[in-house]
Design a protein around this motif. Structure first.
Motif, short mmCIF file in Angstrom:
data_model
loop_
_atom_site.label_atom_id
_atom_site.label_comp_id
_atom_site.label_asym_id
_atom_site.label_seq_id
_atom_site.Cartn_x
_atom_site.Cartn_y
_atom_site.Cartn_z
N PRO A 1 0.82 -1.21 0.00
CA PRO A 1 0.00 0.00 0.00
C PRO A 1 0.86 1.26 0.00
O PRO A 1 2.02 1.25 0.39
CB PRO A 1 -0.79 -0.12 1.31
N ILE A 2 0.25 2.34 -0.50
CA ILE A 2 0.90 3.66 -0.50
C ILE A 2 0.03 4.60 0.33
O ILE A 2 -1.12 4.85 -0.01
CB ILE A 2 1.05 4.22 -1.93
N ASN A 3 0.57 5.12 1.43
CA ASN A 3 -0.18 6.00 2.32
C ASN A 3 0.60 7.29 2.57
O ASN A 3 1.84 7.28 2.58
CB ASN A 3 -0.46 5.31 3.66
N ARG A 4 -0.14 8.34 2.77
CA ARG A 4 0.48 9.60 3.17
C ARG A 4 0.62 9.65 4.68
O ARG A 4 -0.23 9.12 5.42
CB ARG A 4 -0.35 10.80 2.71
N VAL A 5 1.67 10.33 5.12
CA VAL A 5 1.83 10.59 6.55
C VAL A 5 2.07 12.10 6.71
O VAL A 5 2.93 12.68 6.04
CB VAL A 5 2.99 9.78 7.16
N GLY A 6 1.26 12.75 7.53
CA GLY A 6 1.42 14.17 7.77
C GLY A 6 2.57 14.44 8.72
O GLY A 6 2.65 13.86 9.81
N LEU A 7 3.49 15.31 8.31
CA LEU A 7 4.66 15.60 9.14
C LEU A 7 4.40 16.71 10.14
O LEU A 7 5.01 16.75 11.20
CB LEU A 7 5.84 16.02 8.25
N ASP A 8 3.52 17.66 9.80
CA ASP A 8 3.37 18.88 10.57
C ASP A 8 4.71 19.62 10.62
O ASP A 8 5.19 20.00 11.68
CB ASP A 8 2.86 18.58 11.98
N TRP A 9 5.28 19.79 9.43
CA TRP A 9 6.57 20.51 9.29
C TRP A 9 6.41 21.91 9.87
O TRP A 9 5.41 22.58 9.62
CB TRP A 9 6.95 20.58 7.83
N PRO A 10 7.39 22.40 10.66
CA PRO A 10 7.26 23.73 11.28
C PRO A 10 7.15 24.84 10.24
O PRO A 10 7.98 24.93 9.33
CB PRO A 10 8.53 23.86 12.13
N ALA A 11 6.13 25.66 10.36
CA ALA A 11 5.86 26.72 9.39
C ALA A 11 7.04 27.68 9.31
O ALA A 11 7.60 28.09 10.33
CB ALA A 11 4.60 27.47 9.76
N GLY A 12 7.40 28.05 8.08
CA GLY A 12 8.46 29.03 7.88
C GLY A 12 9.85 28.48 7.90
O GLY A 12 10.80 29.20 7.58
N VAL A 13 10.04 27.20 8.27
CA VAL A 13 11.37 26.60 8.26
C VAL A 13 11.64 26.07 6.85
O VAL A 13 10.87 25.28 6.33
CB VAL A 13 11.48 25.46 9.28
N PRO A 14 12.72 26.51 6.20
CA PRO A 14 13.00 26.05 4.84
C PRO A 14 13.18 24.54 4.78
O PRO A 14 13.60 23.90 5.76
CB PRO A 14 14.30 26.78 4.48
N ASP A 15 12.88 23.96 3.61
CA ASP A 15 13.04 22.52 3.43
C ASP A 15 14.50 22.13 3.26
O ASP A 15 14.84 20.95 3.27
CB ASP A 15 12.23 22.06 2.22
N GLY A 16 15.37 23.09 3.11
CA GLY A 16 16.79 22.83 2.96
C GLY A 16 17.53 24.14 2.80
O GLY A 16 17.03 25.20 3.15
N GLY A 17 18.74 24.06 2.23
CA GLY A 17 19.58 25.25 2.12
C GLY A 17 19.55 25.92 0.76
O GLY A 17 20.44 26.72 0.47
N ARG A 18 18.54 25.61 -0.08
CA ARG A 18 18.50 26.21 -1.42
C ARG A 18 18.49 27.73 -1.36
O ARG A 18 19.09 28.40 -2.20
CB ARG A 18 17.28 25.70 -2.18
N HIS A 19 17.80 28.29 -0.39
CA HIS A 19 17.72 29.75 -0.25
C HIS A 19 18.36 30.24 1.05
O HIS A 19 18.21 31.39 1.42
CB HIS A 19 16.27 30.19 -0.30
N GLY A 20 19.08 29.36 1.72
CA GLY A 20 19.73 29.71 2.98
C GLY A 20 19.02 29.06 4.16
O GLY A 20 17.80 28.91 4.17
N PHE A 21 19.82 28.67 5.13
CA PHE A 21 19.29 28.02 6.33
C PHE A 21 20.10 28.54 7.51
O PHE A 21 21.32 28.42 7.54
CB PHE A 21 19.43 26.50 6.22
#
Length: 842
Positions: free
Chosen positions: A260-280
């Motif tokens: 099966p393929i299921n989604r899992v919600g992370l509740d990623w912290p708002a405003g925190v970049p996903d990586g360093g593409r634009h700076g971290f």
């Protein structure tokens, strides 16, 4: 799992994963003892380089324990920190290379503690300006873009730490340094790699290159060695690749039933970049670290029962976010003995030959269409050593830009994974795009959506610990960080430029006064004596604001003197009423107005009617008038309407405002010092070559003064007296609300009298009140101090500073203020002293 892979797992300590290539092409890997543990070999179809060094600790092609991958980069960062020393580390910036080293570079930045991080990218982002770019000569995809949210990230004078997975010819890294050095010259560079694989003829190039650009260039690596290539290896390698690609790529047979393929919600912290593409930044890192255990818990809860082997699979440049999730999941699942084994790797755009042999590094590959609308077209993408890896569950982590129909297509990545594992979880991290980023939604930021597209181009507020020593919830600074720019000038030189009209006072900074032990004692004594008095004034002004202005005001302090007061007002509202009030600091400059971009940001995130401007005290009311004029000008220029220019101040001895805590002119200890009582932030700067039309005003964060910082001590000492003064505040507020508080501008009239009497002829050189007098002694060239006859301990620190600077203190029988500071008018043409004689320039 294939029979060969099972056999390989049993014989992993015997068979080196580079044996197959070495035997067939005569490639030799020579180096120190760690080299073969770190690297295997594979082949790829590439006209410039046939072989591929396959890292066992990079997390790109070979699934590995997440903690092993992260620790490899972190330990390199620690070594760089030891090389640079703490002072230089505090100014360092880390740059990683896409796609393979984005996670490695981020882990290195972790090892440098507070270092900001940026990685190059091959994904253009509409609306984000390029700060640079370069080419990677041996790669199949050459164009690297640098897209920092703040272009000044690369403009500092601290060391630039460049991170790649391997350092071979050195061409890519040296070309990067050369290009950046032309635009942003600096004195030091550090190259970091998992392995240093330069040939002997390339090793001398680094020293020659450093001499050429006039900078120091160091190299830090986990291991070093060389790859010895026989003649004709490129042609032989291409023929071998063609031979094996003619047959079917080794992929184990799919499962009888797809998982099966299921989604899992992370509740990623708002405003925190996903990586360093634009700076971290360090602030981003702190917020992500706080959220990781909760996200790992949500993933763990979604895993199937009985899963013994779990793969966290990242996505091309998105390496660090899934790696951090993998480390957190490893910690979560490893708590119990015999817990599930967690591995980590990522997909890639790099085509590599797969050979199912124990002596070859790439055993299997999955091929699927690109699902992120890439700049170089929709070509195939790959996941290596995943099929046949015996994984009971795969957690596929992508960013929201890549959560597209091709990802979910019958031939897409998720379907391919489901065919070879028992369970697939999809976790989506929100893509961070500076020009369209939503505001932070947290306990210390507004949940209002931006009201216009233009405002979304402005960055979010700076916060501690990356900028200022205050806690992040205490204040958000609507400023740009100029910490790496030299702005200080000798006091006398600044004064001459200011008074002669050659420069505005906001175009430079005075050298920060370093308090002597005796002066620090005076501050401590003053704080102990006046803490309750200040607490009462804080309570009075806050309760007045809540009663008359807004039940949930947005506090906007005028940096920097107003900021400690704003922090205390926020603390009072929280302590006495349970209110979590937003608090920001903005710049206002006499003669040039308030930062209009800060007003735009505030209007986009809050109702302007709720904004209350906060300052520490009034003198003659110059800033009060400046604020009113600036708000009027902002509205006339088409800015948002509704801002109330009436300030709230702790002390109003000049009778310039209606909302105040007291009108007495007494010692406020936060006036005794500069940045060390104001979050280590400098006075604000407005200079055309540093502040563009779409920039916030600037300021510096004096990290180096942390040992003498008393910002939090001041706030804590005053806040500790809140309960003690609560009854007195309630009684005083009743009186204040019933009183006629119309400003009389007594301070302005007094300054005009003093200016005329002492022959200064410029009211800007007369600074009334204890706070303004202290500023004169700390930041300007004082001429003399006028003290009210009989003034006591409130002026102890003034007398000490005057003595240290050789400034006379003249007692005056009738003075509307406790004291007045007079700036030396020696640079004003025709100025005369009180005795009528001309004041000569020194």
């Amino acid at each position: 799992m294939t029979e060969n892979m099972i056999k390989a797992r049993k014989t992993a300590d015997v068979v080196w994963s580079g044996t197959w290539v070495a035997e067939r092409l005569g490639v030799e890997l020579d180096g120190d003892g760690r080299l073969r543990d770190l690297l295997g070999l594979a082949l790829r179809r590439n006209p410039k380089r046939a072989h591929l060094l396959v890292s066992n600790v990079l997390g790109k092609h070979v699934p590995q324990h997440p903690s092993v991958i992260w620790r490899s980069g972190y330990d390199l960062g620690v070594r760089v920190r030891e090389l640079l020393g703490e002072d230089e580390t505090a100014r360092a910036v880390v740059l990683g290379y896409a796609e393979t080293a984005t996670g490695l570079g981020h882990s290195v930045a972790d090892g440098l503690a507070l270092a900001p991080y940026l990685h190059s990218t091959r994904r253009p982002v509409p609306g984000v300006a390029r700060a640079g770019g370069f080419e990677e000569s041996h790669s199949h995809a050459t164009s690297h873009l640098l897209l920092p949210e703040d272009p000044r990230l690369l403009a500092g004078d601290g060391a630039l730490v460049l991170v790649d997975d391997e350092f071979s010819t050195g061409n890519t890294v040296l070309n990067t340094i050369r290009a950046l050095h032309e635009r942003f010259p600096r004195e030091r560079y550090v190259i970091v790699a998992l392995v240093d694989m330069r040939a002997p003829e390339d090793r001398d190039r680094l020293d020659a290159f450093a001499r050429e650009i006039g900078a120091r260039v160091d190299l830090v690596a986990l291991a070093s060695g060389t790859v010895r290539l026989p003649d004709g290896v490129l042609e032989k390698g291409q023929a071998l690749v063609a031979e094996h690609e003619a047959g079917a790529a080794p992929v184990p047979a799919p499962r009888a039933e797809r998982g099966p393929i299921n989604r899992v919600g992370l509740d990623w912290p708002a405003g925190v970049p996903d990586g360093g593409r634009h700076g971290f930044t360090a602030a981003h890192r702190a917020r992500l670290d706080a959220a990781l255990p909760g996200m790992a818990e949500r993933i763990a809860a979604a895993l199937p029962d009985g899963a013994r082997r779990v793969l966290v699979l990242g996505f091309e440049e998105l390496m660090y976010a899934p790696l951090a999730l993998g480390v957190a999941l490893e910690q979560r699942l490893g708590g119990a003995a015999g817990g599930p084994e967690v591995r980590y790797s990522t997909t890639t755009r790099s085509p590599v030959l797969a050979v199912d042999d124990p002596g070859y590094a790439i055993r299997t590959r999955l091929v699927f269409p690109a699902h992120d609308d890439p700049a170089d077209g929709p070509g195939p993408r790959y996941a290596y050593n995943v099929a046949g890896g015996g994984f009971d569950a795969v957690v596929a982590v992508v960013d929201s830009t890549a959560d597209t129909p091709p990802l979910h297509a019958p031939d897409g990545l998720l379907a391919q994974l489901a065919a070879h594992t028992g369970h697939v979880l999809l976790a989506v991290v929100p893509s961070y795009v500076p020009s369209h980023a939503s505001p932070h939604v947290s306990s210390y930021a507004s949940s209002y959506a931006p009201r216009d597209q233009e405002s979304r181009m402005l960055p979010d507020p700076l916060r501690g610990p990356a900028f200022s020593s205050y806690a992040p919830e205490d204040v958000g600074w609507l400023l740009q960080d100029l910490s790496d720019v030299t702005l200080e000038a000798p006091t006398e030189e600044r004064e001459e430029a200011i008074q002669s009209g050659g420069a505005h006072y906001a175009e430079s900074l005075p050298v920060e006064y370093q308090p002597s032990p005796q002066y620090q004692e005076l501050f401590r004594a003053a704080l102990d004596t006046s803490a309750a008095r200040i607490a009462q004034a804080v309570g009075t002004v806050t309760e007045t604001v809540l009663a008359e202005r807004s039940p949930r005001p947005v506090l906007v302090s005028l940096a920097r003197a107003g900021t400690p007061v704003g922090v205390l007002m926020r603390r009072w509202a929280e302590h006495r009423h349970g209110l979590d009030l937003p608090h920001y600091a903005v710049s206002i400059v006499r003669g040039r107005g308030i930062d209009a971009n800060a007003l735009r940001w505030l209007a986009a995130h809050h109702d302007p009617a709720d904004v209350v401007f906060v300052d520490g005290w009034t003198g003659k009311g110059a800033i009060t008038r400046e604020l009113a004029a600036a708000i009027e000008e902002f509205e006339e220029a088409g800015g948002a309407r509704g801002f109330n220019p009436e300030m709230a101040v702790l002390a109003d001895p000049g009778s310039c405002v209606r909302t105040y805590g007291t009108r007495e002119d007494f010692l406020i200890p936060s006036a005794c010092l500069n940045s060390t009582v104001s979050g280590l932030i400098s006075r604000t700067v407005l200079r055309a070559d540093l502040v563009g039309t779409d920039d916030f005003h600037g300021a510096k964060f004096y990290r180096e003064l942390a040992d003498t910082d008393v910002s939090r001590d001041f706030v804590a000492a005053v806040a500790a007296r809140f309960d003690e003064v609560a009854e007195a505040v309630a009684a005083q507020v009743k009186e204040v609300l019933a009183a006629d508080r119309a400003p009389t501008w007594e301070g302005w009239a007094a300054v005009e009298r003093i200016s005329e009497e002492y022959g200064i002829h410029d009211v800007n050189l007369v600074k009334p009140g204890v706070g303004e007098t202290t500023r004169v002694l700390l930041r300007r060239v004082p001429w003399k101090i006028l003290a009210r006859a009989g003034a006591g301990a409130d002026l102890d620190h003034v007398r000490l500073l005057a003595e240290q600077r050789g400034v006379p203190v003249e007692e005056v029988a009738e003075l509307p203020y406790t004291c007045v500071g007079l700036i030396h008018p020696k640079y004003t043409r025709g100025a005369t002293g009180a005795d009528g004689k001309a004041v000569a320039a020194a």
